[in-house]
Enzyme design. Sequence first.
Site, PDB file in Angstrom:
ATOM      1  N   LYS A 271     -10.995  10.894  -6.255  1.00 38.91           N
ATOM      2  CA  LYS A 271     -10.955  10.078  -6.891  1.00 38.91           C
ATOM      3  C   LYS A 271     -12.247   8.806  -5.829  1.00 38.91           C
ATOM      4  CE  LYS A 271      -8.353   8.716 -10.204  1.00 38.91           C
ATOM      5  NZ  LYS A 271      -7.132   9.659  -9.381  1.00 38.91           N
TER       6      LYS A 271
ATOM      7  N   ARG B  88      -6.035   5.280 -18.340  1.00 42.53           N
ATOM      8  CA  ARG B  88      -5.421   6.899 -17.979  1.00 42.53           C
ATOM      9  C   ARG B  88      -3.742   6.617 -18.853  1.00 42.53           C
ATOM     10  NH1 ARG B  88      -4.829   4.769 -12.209  1.00 42.53           N
ATOM     11  NH2 ARG B  88      -3.572   6.387 -10.847  1.00 42.53           N
TER      12      ARG B  88
ATOM     13  N   ARG C 135      -3.028  10.290   3.600  1.00 42.79           N
ATOM     14  CA  ARG C 135      -4.041   9.330   3.484  1.00 42.79           C
ATOM     15  C   ARG C 135      -3.736   7.810   4.013  1.00 42.79           C
ATOM     16  NH1 ARG C 135      -5.933   8.171  -2.893  1.00 42.79           N
ATOM     17  NH2 ARG C 135      -3.510   7.819  -3.460  1.00 42.79           N
TER      18      ARG C 135
ATOM     19  N   ARG D 225      -0.720   3.494   2.392  1.00 41.51           N
ATOM     20  CA  ARG D 225       0.319   2.888   0.997  1.00 41.51           C
ATOM     21  C   ARG D 225       1.026   2.792   0.365  1.00 41.51           C
ATOM     22  NH1 ARG D 225      -4.724   4.407  -3.734  1.00 41.51           N
ATOM     23  NH2 ARG D 225      -2.297   4.952  -4.459  1.00 41.51           N
TER      24      ARG D 225
ATOM     25  N   ARG E 298       4.242   9.763  -9.605  1.00 39.66           N
ATOM     26  CA  ARG E 298       2.950   9.594  -9.472  1.00 39.66           C
ATOM     27  C   ARG E 298       2.250  11.225 -10.237  1.00 39.66           C
ATOM     28  NH1 ARG E 298       0.774   7.453  -4.037  1.00 39.66           N
ATOM     29  NH2 ARG E 298      -1.611   7.485  -5.740  1.00 39.66           N
TER      30      ARG E 298
HETATM   31  P1  ADP Z   1      -4.388   7.301  -7.349  1.00 35.83           P
HETATM   32  O1  ADP Z   1      -5.274   7.830  -8.561  1.00 35.83           O
HETATM   33  O2  ADP Z   1      -4.061   7.700  -6.109  1.00 35.83           O
HETATM   34  O3  ADP Z   1      -2.595   7.013  -8.211  1.00 35.83           O
HETATM   35  P2  ADP Z   1      -5.351   4.377  -8.310  1.00 35.83           P
HETATM   36  O4  ADP Z   1      -5.262   3.379  -6.804  1.00 35.83           O
HETATM   37  O5  ADP Z   1      -5.980   4.992  -9.050  1.00 35.83           O
HETATM   38  O6  ADP Z   1      -4.142   5.686  -7.225  1.00 35.83           O
HETATM   39  O7  ADP Z   1      -3.761   3.390  -8.583  1.00 35.83           O
HETATM   40  C1  ADP Z   1      -2.489   3.114  -7.898  1.00 35.83           C
HETATM   41  C2  ADP Z   1      -2.240   2.829  -9.142  1.00 35.83           C
HETATM   42  O8  ADP Z   1      -1.967   1.619  -9.870  1.00 35.83           O
HETATM   43  C3  ADP Z   1      -1.218   3.541  -9.970  1.00 35.83           C
HETATM   44  O9  ADP Z   1      -0.438   3.885  -9.063  1.00 35.83           O
HETATM   45  C4  ADP Z   1      -0.841   2.220 -11.115  1.00 35.83           C
HETATM   46  O10 ADP Z   1       0.504   1.631 -10.809  1.00 35.83           O
HETATM   47  C5  ADP Z   1      -1.927   0.730 -11.317  1.00 35.83           C
HETATM   48  N1  ADP Z   1      -2.675   1.426 -11.880  1.00 35.83           N
HETATM   49  C6  ADP Z   1      -4.071   1.487 -11.916  1.00 35.83           C
HETATM   50  N2  ADP Z   1      -4.840   2.322 -12.624  1.00 35.83           N
HETATM   51  C7  ADP Z   1      -4.485   2.510 -13.701  1.00 35.83           C
HETATM   52  C8  ADP Z   1      -4.084   2.055 -14.865  1.00 35.83           C
HETATM   53  N3  ADP Z   1      -6.047   2.517 -15.609  1.00 35.83           N
HETATM   54  N4  ADP Z   1      -3.496   2.174 -15.599  1.00 35.83           N
HETATM   55  C9  ADP Z   1      -2.313   1.873 -15.511  1.00 35.83           C
HETATM   56  N5  ADP Z   1      -1.274   1.239 -14.227  1.00 35.83           N
HETATM   57  C10 ADP Z   1      -2.402   2.003 -13.530  1.00 35.83           C
END
Ligand code: ADP
Length: 230
Positions: free
Chosen positions: A15, A90, A124, A173, A184
């Site tokens: 994404k 999310r 990654r 990360r 996740r």
């Molecule tokens: P990925 O899509 O690879 O899991 P992101 O960078 O989008 O990575 O998100 C990393 C972390 O940040 C998530 O696992 C969560 O802990 C937090 N996070 C990000 N966006 C949200 C959201 N909209 N609601 C809740 N937690 C979030």
Amino acid sequence: MEVQLIILGPPGSGKGTYSMRLINDLKIVKISTGDIFRDMATRSDELGKQVAGMMKRGELIPDEIVLKIFDERMSQPDTKNGFILDGFPRTVPQAKELEKIVKIDAIIHIIAKNEILIEKISARRICSNASCDGNYNIADISRNIDGTEYILPPLMPKKEGMCDKCGNTLYQRSDDKPDVIASRLEVYEKQTKPLVDHYRDKIPFIDIHMNRPPEQIVEKILSEIKKLGI
Ligand code: ADP
Ligand code: ZN
């Protein structure tokens, strides 16, 4: 184009990479709640520490906190000329709140197999310079899986372990480690995937399979957006 998009897909589906390229073509901004929280997690205050802990365990940040930081980000003037939301909403409650604030023109939904996601997430590598968006992937996935041909080349830095853009070191990360990846993916299935049904018949919905290199995915997204005539 003042287009307002959401990119929805499991962790590791690219994404961030696609959005980065889309914002150049569409002249819009990218809002990544993950980036905002990663930044917050480096702070030594109470909230920073809490966020860091939740992220490290692969848990979602509570909706209340997410919505507050999202509102703040959306109120900045650069969002007025279009945006792509990466990693938000999310959860269904987040989506319902979003509906009250803005109209979304289309959802880009990335479909990927867990097997591929696990391999890509583990590979990654991110630039350690917080103000740089350098992002690499050392996995080369080119094979046939269950009858589908996958062509997912690596995105290697020119010099091993170093960012092409700024020369800083690359790191993995802490939530990209195997045990956290599994949870996740589970969190995505339970809490985020219901958004697919929530949106599919409500908002123009673009399904894209993650079986081709980023430039082809981006091209496909752009042509689908054009078709919608937004
Ligand atoms: P990925 O899509 O690879 O899991 P992101 O960078 O989008 O990575 O998100 C990393 C972390 O940040 C998530 O696992 C969560 O802990 C937090 N996070 C990000 N966006 C949200 C959201 N909209 N609601 C809740 N937690 C979030
Ligand atoms: Zn860098």
